[in-house]
Design a protein around this motif. Structure first.
Motif, PDB file in Angstrom:
ATOM      1  N   ARG A   1     -27.610 -47.862 -78.258  1.00 27.41           N
ATOM      2  CA  ARG A   1     -26.163 -48.068 -78.311  1.00 27.41           C
ATOM      3  C   ARG A   1     -25.724 -48.325 -79.747  1.00 27.41           C
ATOM      4  NH1 ARG A   1     -23.750 -49.323 -73.283  1.00 27.41           N
ATOM      5  NH2 ARG A   1     -21.817 -49.412 -74.505  1.00 27.41           N
ATOM      6  N   TRP A   2     -24.828 -47.445 -80.271  1.00 24.87           N
ATOM      7  CA  TRP A   2     -24.337 -47.605 -81.627  1.00 24.87           C
ATOM      8  C   TRP A   2     -23.591 -48.927 -81.792  1.00 24.87           C
ATOM      9  CZ3 TRP A   2     -26.009 -44.743 -85.450  1.00 24.87           C
ATOM     10  CH2 TRP A   2     -26.449 -43.427 -85.218  1.00 24.87           C
ATOM     11  N   ASP A   3     -22.837 -49.315 -80.761  1.00 16.09           N
ATOM     12  CA  ASP A   3     -22.014 -50.508 -80.893  1.00 16.09           C
ATOM     13  C   ASP A   3     -22.823 -51.794 -80.831  1.00 16.09           C
ATOM     14  OD1 ASP A   3     -22.656 -50.028 -78.259  1.00 16.09           O
ATOM     15  OD2 ASP A   3     -20.779 -50.796 -77.451  1.00 16.09           O
ATOM     16  N   GLU A   4     -24.130 -51.705 -80.565  1.00 15.77           N
ATOM     17  CA  GLU A   4     -24.962 -52.884 -80.523  1.00 15.77           C
ATOM     18  C   GLU A   4     -25.979 -52.952 -81.654  1.00 15.77           C
ATOM     19  OE1 GLU A   4     -26.639 -53.681 -76.702  1.00 15.77           O
ATOM     20  OE2 GLU A   4     -24.761 -53.279 -75.631  1.00 15.77           O
TER      21      GLU A   4
END
Length: 264
Positions: A255-258
């Motif tokens: 996950r990019w957002d994590e």
């Protein structure tokens, strides 16, 4: 390796009783009182005596060690006779919208599994469950079976049947903790018996091919781009039926957002 061979004996003599499938710690202690401490000792025991003193399950283990097949192994390649998708909610809910979202996701996931094993379903079962441990709440755990017009693996009629079932069993005033969908009466997609009363064969064949291409494209996109990339309906964010993931470890590799951030 022969069941009565020397190699088998040496192997079983080196195998601790606790390493035998189905023999737990307490059972190991009880068997040790009889002088049974290794897999070989267990193999030498009288199966009938083991059954009388312990259980039929342990008797079968003894017979297996003696070379007599007793425990059937499921063939992973054998198609399942029914497919169920369900999950407990993150929190209790009585909102119809939440239940519709959950049933929609379960129906679509079930249809995907159906296509993976090349089967068609003839019926859809929908169920809801309240929390039976919450004695302070009203209890209601209904289910219903909806027959499909014809055997299919298409997500759209399966979803329509699932939503029809939900509407039939939903009642206000109850807080549900779980919902699920089960696809029933499965048949091999290549052995489907066509109806003589439906659409003319040539036109029906064109419709089936079009539907198959659509579902194949949907599965391919979800396979390449990630589960849920293309779906029927968009679930609401932070809905009650979503799992609680407060203690989930960070998904740094997917996950990019994590991704962790570093400041200098």
């Amino acid at each position: 390796m022969h069941a009565d061979g020397d190699d088998t004996r040496r192997l079983l003599e080196r195998t601790a009783l606790s390493d035998v499938w189905g023999v737990g710690r307490r059972l190991v202690e009880r068997l040790a009182l009889q002088g049974i401490e290794t897999a070989w000792d267990l193999r030498q025991a009288d199966p009938k005596a083991i059954r009388r003193r312990y259980s039929v399950t342990l008797e079968r283990t003894v017979r297996e060690l003696q070379g007599t097949p007793c425990i059937e192994l499921n063939d992973a390649s054998e198609p399942r006779q029914r497919i169920m998708t369900s999950r407990s909610f993150g929190r209790l809910t009585g909102e119809l919208g939440d239940l519709q979202d959950a049933i929609r996701q379960h129906a679509q996931r079930g249809a995907e599994k159906l296509r993976q094993q090349n089967s068609h379903a003839r019926a859809v079962l929908v169920f809801l469950k309240t929390n039976r441990h919450r004695l302070d709440l009203a209890q209601y755990s209904p289910s219903v079976v909806i027959e499909l017009p014809e055997p299919t693996d298409d997500s759209r009629p399966i979803l329509a049947a699932a939503q029809q079932g939900l509407e039939a069993i939903y009642r206000r005033g109850y807080r549900f903790m779980k919902a699920g969908v089960m696809l029933l009466d499965l048949v091999d997609a290549n052995r489907e018996q066509l109806s003589l009363l439906g659409t003319p064969e040539r036109e029906a064949q064109r419709e089936r091919e079009r539907d198959q291409k659509l579902m194949a494209a949907l599965d391919e996109l979800n396979g390449k781009m990630g589960k849920g990339t293309v779906r029927l309906g968009v679930p609401r964010k932070n809905a009650a039926w979503h799992l609680r993931c407060a203690h989930r470890t960070p998904r740094w590799t997917s996950r990019w957002d994590e991704l962790p951030t570093v400041s200098t």
